[in-house]
Every structure is written in C-alpha cells, then in structure tokens.
Design a protein around this motif. Structure first.
Motif, PDB file in Angstrom:
ATOM      1  N   PHE A 273       0.861  -1.178   0.000  1.00 49.17           N
ATOM      2  CA  PHE A 273       0.000   0.000   0.000  1.00 49.17           C
ATOM      3  C   PHE A 273       0.893   1.222   0.000  1.00 49.17           C
ATOM      4  O   PHE A 273       1.720   1.398   0.893  1.00 49.17           O
ATOM      5  CB  PHE A 273      -0.912   0.011   1.229  1.00 49.17           C
ATOM      6  N   ARG A 274       0.718   2.069  -1.001  1.00 54.22           N
ATOM      7  CA  ARG A 274       1.579   3.238  -1.181  1.00 54.22           C
ATOM      8  C   ARG A 274       1.078   4.440  -0.395  1.00 54.22           C
ATOM      9  O   ARG A 274      -0.123   4.698  -0.322  1.00 54.22           O
ATOM     10  CB  ARG A 274       1.651   3.595  -2.664  1.00 54.22           C
ATOM     11  N   SER A 275       2.027   5.168   0.156  1.00 53.26           N
ATOM     12  CA  SER A 275       1.751   6.374   0.920  1.00 53.26           C
ATOM     13  C   SER A 275       2.577   7.519   0.356  1.00 53.26           C
ATOM     14  O   SER A 275       3.657   7.287  -0.180  1.00 53.26           O
ATOM     15  CB  SER A 275       2.139   6.135   2.384  1.00 53.26           C
ATOM     16  N   GLU A 276       2.091   8.723   0.505  1.00 50.50           N
ATOM     17  CA  GLU A 276       2.860   9.889   0.078  1.00 50.50           C
ATOM     18  C   GLU A 276       3.799  10.385   1.170  1.00 50.50           C
ATOM     19  O   GLU A 276       4.653  11.210   0.904  1.00 50.50           O
ATOM     20  CB  GLU A 276       1.917  11.015  -0.357  1.00 50.50           C
ATOM     21  N   GLN A 277       3.629   9.891   2.407  1.00 56.26           N
ATOM     22  CA  GLN A 277       4.456  10.362   3.520  1.00 56.26           C
ATOM     23  C   GLN A 277       4.893   9.202   4.396  1.00 56.26           C
ATOM     24  O   GLN A 277       4.119   8.274   4.650  1.00 56.26           O
ATOM     25  CB  GLN A 277       3.694  11.357   4.383  1.00 56.26           C
ATOM     26  N   ALA A 278       6.125   9.279   4.885  1.00 62.97           N
ATOM     27  CA  ALA A 278       6.656   8.257   5.775  1.00 62.97           C
ATOM     28  C   ALA A 278       5.858   8.172   7.071  1.00 62.97           C
ATOM     29  O   ALA A 278       5.699   7.087   7.634  1.00 62.97           O
ATOM     30  CB  ALA A 278       8.127   8.531   6.067  1.00 62.97           C
ATOM     31  N   GLY A 279       5.347   9.291   7.544  1.00 62.89           N
ATOM     32  CA  GLY A 279       4.560   9.286   8.770  1.00 62.89           C
ATOM     33  C   GLY A 279       3.338   8.390   8.678  1.00 62.89           C
ATOM     34  O   GLY A 279       2.945   7.755   9.659  1.00 62.89           O
TER      35      GLY A 279
ATOM     36  N   ASP B  17       9.376   8.310  -1.822  1.00 65.08           N
ATOM     37  CA  ASP B  17      10.265   9.474  -1.775  1.00 65.08           C
ATOM     38  C   ASP B  17      10.180  10.174  -0.425  1.00 65.08           C
ATOM     39  O   ASP B  17       9.898  11.356  -0.331  1.00 65.08           O
ATOM     40  CB  ASP B  17       9.970  10.440  -2.924  1.00 65.08           C
ATOM     41  N   ALA B  18      10.455   9.412   0.627  1.00 66.32           N
ATOM     42  CA  ALA B  18      10.375   9.947   1.992  1.00 66.32           C
ATOM     43  C   ALA B  18      11.408  11.045   2.207  1.00 66.32           C
ATOM     44  O   ALA B  18      12.537  10.970   1.739  1.00 66.32           O
ATOM     45  CB  ALA B  18      10.601   8.830   3.006  1.00 66.32           C
TER      46      ALA B  18
END
Length: 135
Positions: free
Chosen positions: A72-78, A127-128
């Motif tokens: 599952f892809r996220s735009e943010q490391a948080g 791209d964290a």
C-alpha cells in the motif's frame, strides 16, 4: 493495470477488525461486503484498485503463498509509521519495522507486517523526506 487484489481469511470478523482501521487511515472506503468478503477502494472511482478480503470460494482453509505480498503506497513516511502501528495494534505481526530501505532506492521508506491470517503487507513511501518521518 490492477483492478483488485484479494487475500484469503479464515476468520472474516477478525480480518474486518484488522483491515477496517488501515483502510480508513489510507483514505479508502468500504465498497462492498457480504457474508463471505469485504472490499475497500473508492465507490465512485473504478480506476482506484480495490483491496478485497474473503473466505476461500472453494470452502477450503485459506493458506498463504510464500513470496506473495500486497504493498500500500503512501505519500508520507509518517503514514507508513501509523499504518504499521495500527496493524500491530489490531492483531498483525511485524515483518520489518518502519525505516529507510536505501537498497530499493533513495527515499524508499517501508514497513512490513502480516495480517492475522499470515498474509504479508507492505506500507511504502517512495520518496520519503526526513521531516516526513514524524509520528
């Protein structure tokens, strides 16, 4: 390219309790549910791949394939951090704590878990940034 991904479960209610909080955190909504399966995605956007969890159609015990994983892809490391914590809180087990994985590329940040049935999941940010990694 992907229409949907489906993983098997032997306990639909336990799977629901595990996956519902993750899907909410990912911003996905319940699209379908009945007595044998659930799906999440976006009801009004068929271009968003759906994720499904269900009892095996053949009535046999759900089993896990070695080497299979859904990411599952996220735009943010948080968000990766939050998803990992939710997964562990709701019955999952760790397969790799959140962190940078430079062997996969600069900024590749991921965490790995198994759901209560043993299905392997990854939460990834391609791209964290250092400041993304706030809890």
């Amino acid at each position: 390219m992907i229409g949907y991904t489906m993983v098997g479960t032997n306990d639909l209610r336990k799977a629901e309790a595990f996956y519902d909080p993750l899907m909410v955190e990912l911003g996905l909504e319940r699209c379908f549910s009945d007595e044998v399966m659930f799906s999440w995605g976006r009801k009004t956007d068929d271009d968003v791949p759906r994720f499904m969890v269900g009892l095996p159609f053949d009535g046999e015990v759900a089993s896990v394939g070695n080497g299979n994983m859904t990411a599952f892809r996220s735009e943010q490391a948080g968000l990766v951090d939050r998803l990992y914590a939710l997964a562990l809180k709701n019955g999952g087990s760790s397969e790799g704590e959140p962190g940078l994985r430079p062997q996969y590329g600069p900024g590749f940040y991921a965490a790995y878990v198994r759901d209560p049935d043993g299905n392997k999941l990854a939460f990834v940010c391609y791209d964290a940034k250092i400041d993304d990694q706030e809890k």
